[in-house]
Design an enzyme around this catalytic site. Sequence first.
Site, PDB file in Angstrom:
ATOM      1  N   TYR A  86      15.108  30.131   9.594  1.00 48.31           N
ATOM      2  CA  TYR A  86      13.863  30.849   9.883  1.00 48.31           C
ATOM      3  C   TYR A  86      13.609  30.971  11.377  1.00 48.31           C
ATOM      4  O   TYR A  86      13.836  30.030  12.142  1.00 48.31           O
ATOM      5  CB  TYR A  86      12.665  30.095   9.291  1.00 48.31           C
ATOM      6  CG  TYR A  86      12.454  30.284   7.821  1.00 48.31           C
ATOM      7  CD1 TYR A  86      12.277  31.553   7.259  1.00 48.31           C
ATOM      8  CD2 TYR A  86      12.405  29.183   6.970  1.00 48.31           C
ATOM      9  CE1 TYR A  86      12.066  31.713   5.898  1.00 48.31           C
ATOM     10  CE2 TYR A  86      12.191  29.336   5.607  1.00 48.31           C
ATOM     11  CZ  TYR A  86      12.021  30.606   5.073  1.00 48.31           C
ATOM     12  OH  TYR A  86      11.811  30.752   3.739  1.00 48.31           O
ATOM     13  N   LYS A  96       0.845  -1.202   0.000  1.00 47.84           N
ATOM     14  CA  LYS A  96       0.000   0.000   0.000  1.00 47.84           C
ATOM     15  C   LYS A  96       0.882   1.254   0.000  1.00 47.84           C
ATOM     16  O   LYS A  96       2.079   1.177   0.296  1.00 47.84           O
ATOM     17  CB  LYS A  96      -0.916  -0.019   1.228  1.00 47.84           C
ATOM     18  CG  LYS A  96      -0.180  -0.027   2.559  1.00 47.84           C
ATOM     19  CD  LYS A  96      -1.110  -0.388   3.716  1.00 47.84           C
ATOM     20  CE  LYS A  96      -0.351  -0.414   5.034  1.00 47.84           C
ATOM     21  NZ  LYS A  96      -1.162  -0.959   6.138  1.00 47.84           N
TER      22      LYS A  96
HETATM   23  C1  LIG Z   1      -0.421  -1.941   6.807  1.00 47.77           C
HETATM   24  C2  LIG Z   1      -0.997  -3.229   7.230  1.00 47.77           C
HETATM   25  C3  LIG Z   1      -0.191  -4.374   7.335  1.00 47.77           C
HETATM   26  C4  LIG Z   1       1.317  -4.322   7.225  1.00 47.77           C
HETATM   27  O1  LIG Z   1       1.829  -3.854   8.449  1.00 47.77           O
HETATM   28  P1  LIG Z   1       3.399  -3.710   8.732  1.00 47.77           P
HETATM   29  O2  LIG Z   1       3.456  -3.317  10.161  1.00 47.77           O
HETATM   30  O3  LIG Z   1       3.884  -2.650   7.809  1.00 47.77           O
HETATM   31  O4  LIG Z   1       4.030  -5.011   8.462  1.00 47.77           O
HETATM   32  C5  LIG Z   1      -0.804  -5.591   7.605  1.00 47.77           C
HETATM   33  N1  LIG Z   1      -2.142  -5.655   7.784  1.00 47.77           N
HETATM   34  C6  LIG Z   1      -2.941  -4.567   7.733  1.00 47.77           C
HETATM   35  C7  LIG Z   1      -4.392  -4.717   7.974  1.00 47.77           C
HETATM   36  C8  LIG Z   1      -2.396  -3.322   7.470  1.00 47.77           C
HETATM   37  O5  LIG Z   1      -3.189  -2.241   7.438  1.00 47.77           O
END
Ligand SMILES: *Cc1c(COP(=O)(O)O)cnc(C)c1O
Length: 385
Positions: A266, A49
């Site tokens: 800044y 993702k």
């Molecule tokens: C993002 C996600 C994962 C992966 O998690 P990591 O901690 O990056 O390994 C697995 N399951 C779900 C439901 C997620 O949203």
Amino acid sequence: MPGMSADEIKATGRALLEIDLEALAENYRTLAARAGSGASGAECAAVVKADAYGLGIAPVAQRLLAEGCETFFVAHLAEGQALRKLTPDARIFVLDGFPPGAAKLYVDSDLVPVLGSLPEIAEWAEFCKRDGARHAAALHVDTGMNRLGLDRRDIPRLHALLPAFAPVLAMSHFVSAEDSSAPRNRRQIERFDEACALLPPMPASLCNSSGLFLEEAPFLDLVRPGYALYGGNPTPGSDNPMRRVVGLSALILQIREIAGGETAGYNAIWTAPSRRKLATINIGYADGFLRSGSGGDYGVEVFAGGRNCPVVGRISMDLTIIDISEADPLQRGDRVEILGEHIGIDDLASQAGTIGYEILTDLGRRHIRAYANATAKADETSRAD
Ligand SMILES: *Cc1c(COP(=O)(O)O)cnc(C)c1O
């Protein structure tokens, strides 16, 4: 970047993001071996993702496909559609499920939504009936996150809907798997067991990256690592068992010496305690170098001239000032390590008051991206991008 020399990369004036796809592949193999894939153990899927946590979904997915990964998780429809273009065969689950009225788009791209509420499941079942096909979907059961997923009390009401579609996976998600001593982990495992007992038999999945390192080893039929694939430490507080995938370096644009009492950046939040040598580098918060790493006292560290050098003053949009007084001699055009051998994503994150996940997903779109050890096909894709 294919065909670009170090000098040509430097001439662009952009920071350089290097992604080692062989390290990614090795991390995949490590996690798959942990889960017992290949034997009677769990299948190792990959969570890609958010553009593969900022690393680029095309080259990452191509390399994982070449490693034999057959199942992927994305968050949204568009991510699933992008991934489907790269692979006609892989299973693609969409974690956020589907918005009202969008079921057909998922089926058109052969995407499997992860369904988490009765209204959503009812709509999927209804769509399948109208479409005359039992399309696949996963069921997300809530075991404590209270974010997405079916309440356990909803499960009995599910049974009338299940025959209309093909439930292919039951899953839940840990609240704090990175804290292996949290009693909550065991409680979630038990709750998920109980929920699965109320569902028709189907493959089950619970583990994210950190879940793969829990003593309870609740690997079930499928594991879903993301962060650890990309080199993040799934066991905070202990040594990182994963290989480093990401390197990020910036260029020194200018060097100056200032007297004690002068300020830099800044809002003048930092005042030089004595005569100091400063370097200005070509990375800022628009590149994902988080402004929270600014240094009123001293900020996050980068590695330059053989040692760690702190950020001083505010990180600005495109630029950052670092204190190189203690470093070996440096000059305009030299590279400074933001992430790499000396500074890991978890180090930078903890100094900037966040988690490595945010460091990765914020990696700037304007960095030059160089993929090492891509498959031939992924190489073409990164050029086309
Ligand atoms: C993002 C996600 C994962 C992966 O998690 P990591 O901690 O990056 O390994 C697995 N399951 C779900 C439901 C997620 O949203």
